[in-house]
Motif scaffolding. Structure first.
Motif, PDB file in Angstrom:
ATOM      1  N   GLY A 113       0.795  -1.217   0.000  1.00 15.11           N
ATOM      2  CA  GLY A 113       0.000   0.000   0.000  1.00 15.11           C
ATOM      3  C   GLY A 113       0.827   1.266   0.000  1.00 15.11           C
ATOM      4  N   PRO A 147      -6.682   0.124   0.752  1.00 12.67           N
ATOM      5  CA  PRO A 147      -5.609   0.317   1.736  1.00 12.67           C
ATOM      6  C   PRO A 147      -4.716  -0.911   1.841  1.00 12.67           C
ATOM      7  CG  PRO A 147      -7.720  -0.028   2.826  1.00 12.67           C
ATOM      8  CD  PRO A 147      -8.015   0.143   1.363  1.00 12.67           C
ATOM      9  N   ASP A 192      -0.967   1.430   5.309  1.00 13.45           N
ATOM     10  CA  ASP A 192      -2.106   2.316   5.555  1.00 13.45           C
ATOM     11  C   ASP A 192      -2.872   1.942   6.813  1.00 13.45           C
ATOM     12  OD1 ASP A 192      -1.734   3.743   3.033  1.00 13.45           O
ATOM     13  OD2 ASP A 192      -2.435   1.897   2.094  1.00 13.45           O
ATOM     14  N   TYR A 199       5.670   2.544   7.983  1.00 15.82           N
ATOM     15  CA  TYR A 199       4.738   3.340   7.182  1.00 15.82           C
ATOM     16  C   TYR A 199       5.386   3.838   5.883  1.00 15.82           C
ATOM     17  CZ  TYR A 199       1.950   3.472  11.475  1.00 15.82           C
ATOM     18  OH  TYR A 199       1.206   3.140  12.588  1.00 15.82           O
ATOM     19  N   ARG A 222       3.687   5.775   2.796  1.00 20.39           N
ATOM     20  CA  ARG A 222       2.368   6.291   3.173  1.00 20.39           C
ATOM     21  C   ARG A 222       2.371   7.813   3.130  1.00 20.39           C
ATOM     22  NH1 ARG A 222      -0.711   4.636   8.817  1.00 20.39           N
ATOM     23  NH2 ARG A 222      -2.124   6.421   8.975  1.00 20.39           N
TER      24      ARG A 222
END
Length: 382
Positions: free
Chosen positions: A147, A155, A159, A209, A212
């Motif tokens: 993602g 997602p 996410d 992350y 993201r």
């Protein structure tokens, strides 16, 4: 679509230097590519799914495949991990992805599936994951699973807030939204084995992350054996280390020393004797029919429960006693043949050497005092 160069690099062909070495690897690559091309036509969805029935987490792992199937799985595992490494994701992300792909496709790049699902992760074009051609490209499919800010829109792993602190099967389900949310857990050992064969570092740290968009708190150095999971253990529980050795099978030919009337293995009886000698005032029960859980080690004479006298969530004395029992068991596991320990909502495996959240194995309610092992320490032997 992935190319012959992708598979060559994933299989190690690019590293060959000698003519003989390249010739041998080219032969293996040809077989691998034939297998990858023929795999979609050699089985149908029901056949593939029957090898990994969604009957609850932790009950069993798939039989270890041999030959070209495992070669194919290793090659795809390398491609998935290369995407994670390129993005700066921790090894824990690769582990979740491998567990997911094993459940969804047996880590094969299938051109068919349930409804319009295709590829390693059985992603569906109709739900926005991409075109069939895109999803049949393992690198694209892996990026889609992870993602982030780039398309597609569903997602992915990065996410999901705090995915790195979730049980692996929960993190996988947050992306996949499967009708069998607990099914991914049973593939952890298989995923770790494939990663080891592929030379993948599942302890690699990284940004959970990575990729993201927007602001988010980034914990430092997330890895499956690092602080993110170790901190979940709490109390006086200690991390161990991988110590799985060669423990040959034993027969149940020794009367249970805890007085149940059943039979246990010599290894289990020896553990009881050592535990009683090292720790004071133990209340231990080993053999039990466990009719509600036929996969249990208790009727096999390979498990014991050590009671702590109360709900340790409410009793500091019980918590301290359980921590003492669990820690001694880990520290002596290399010489006693302990396979895994469950205590205070966590499970420790000799194979991984770390504590992780216990999900109940599809049998027990992990929030219950007994199901979550808050009133006893469970010890299973090889």
């Amino acid at each position: 679509m992935f190319s012959s160069r992708d598979l060559a690099e994933a299989s190690g062909l690019g590293a060959a230097r000698s003519v003989a070495g390249k010739a041998a690897l080219i032969g293996g690559l040809v077989l691998l590519m034939v297998l990858v091309m023929l795999a979609p036509f050699g089985a149908r969805t029901k056949q593939v799914s029957s090898a990994c029935p969604p009957n609850g987490p932790g009950n069993a792992n798939d039989p270890v495949p041999t030959g070209q199937l495992r070669v194919t799985q290793i090659a795809y595992a390398k491609i998935i991990d290369s995407v994670a490494v390129a993005r700066g994701l921790p090894g824990q992300a690769t582990l979740v992805a491998l567990m997911t792909a094993l459940q969804e496709s047996q880590l094969q790049n299938l051109s068919y599936g349930d409804r319009d699902s295709v590829g390693l992760f059985q992603q569906r074009p109709s739900t926005g994951w991409g075109t069939v051609a895109q999803l049949m490209d393992p690198a694209y499919a892996a990026n889609a699973f992870f993602g982030g800010a780039q398309p597609p829109s569903p997602p992915g792993l990065v996410d999901i807030n705090n995915w790195y602190s979730m049980p692996f099967t929960v993190a996988a389900q947050a992306v996949q939204r499967s009708a069998f949310p607990d099914a991914y857990a049973r593939h952890e050992d298989t995923a770790r084995s494939i990663a080891e064969q592929a030379g993948i570092d599942l302890n690699r740290t990284g940004d959970p992350y990575a990729g993201r968009s927007g602001s988010h708190a980034v914990p430092s150095g997330v890895s499956p054996s690092g602080a993110a999971i170790a901190n979940q253990c709490g109390g006086g529980l200690v991390d161990g280390r991988p110590i799985a050795g060669n423990w040959p099978p034993e027969k149940q030919n020794v009367p249970d020393p805890t007085g149940t009337g059943g039979m246990v293995t010599p290894r289990t009886a020896a553990w009881v004797a050592k535990a009683r000698s090292a720790l004071p005032n133990l209340s231990i029960t080993c053999w039990d029919a466990h009719l509600w859980n036929p996969t249990s080690d208790h009727p096999k004479g390979k498990a014991c429960d050590v009671m702590v006298g109360a709900d340790s969530r409410k009793s500091a004395t019980a918590r301290t006693k359980g921590d003492q029992i669990a820690n001694w068991t880990l520290q002596t596991a290399a010489t006693t043949g302990v396979r895994y320990v469950i205590w205070y909502g966590k499970i420790w495996s000799a194979r991984t050497g770390v504590w992780r959240v216990y999900n109940g194995g599809g049998i027990y309610n992990p929030n219950d005092v007994t199901g979550g092992h808050y009133d006893h320490v469970h010890v299973s032997m090889y």
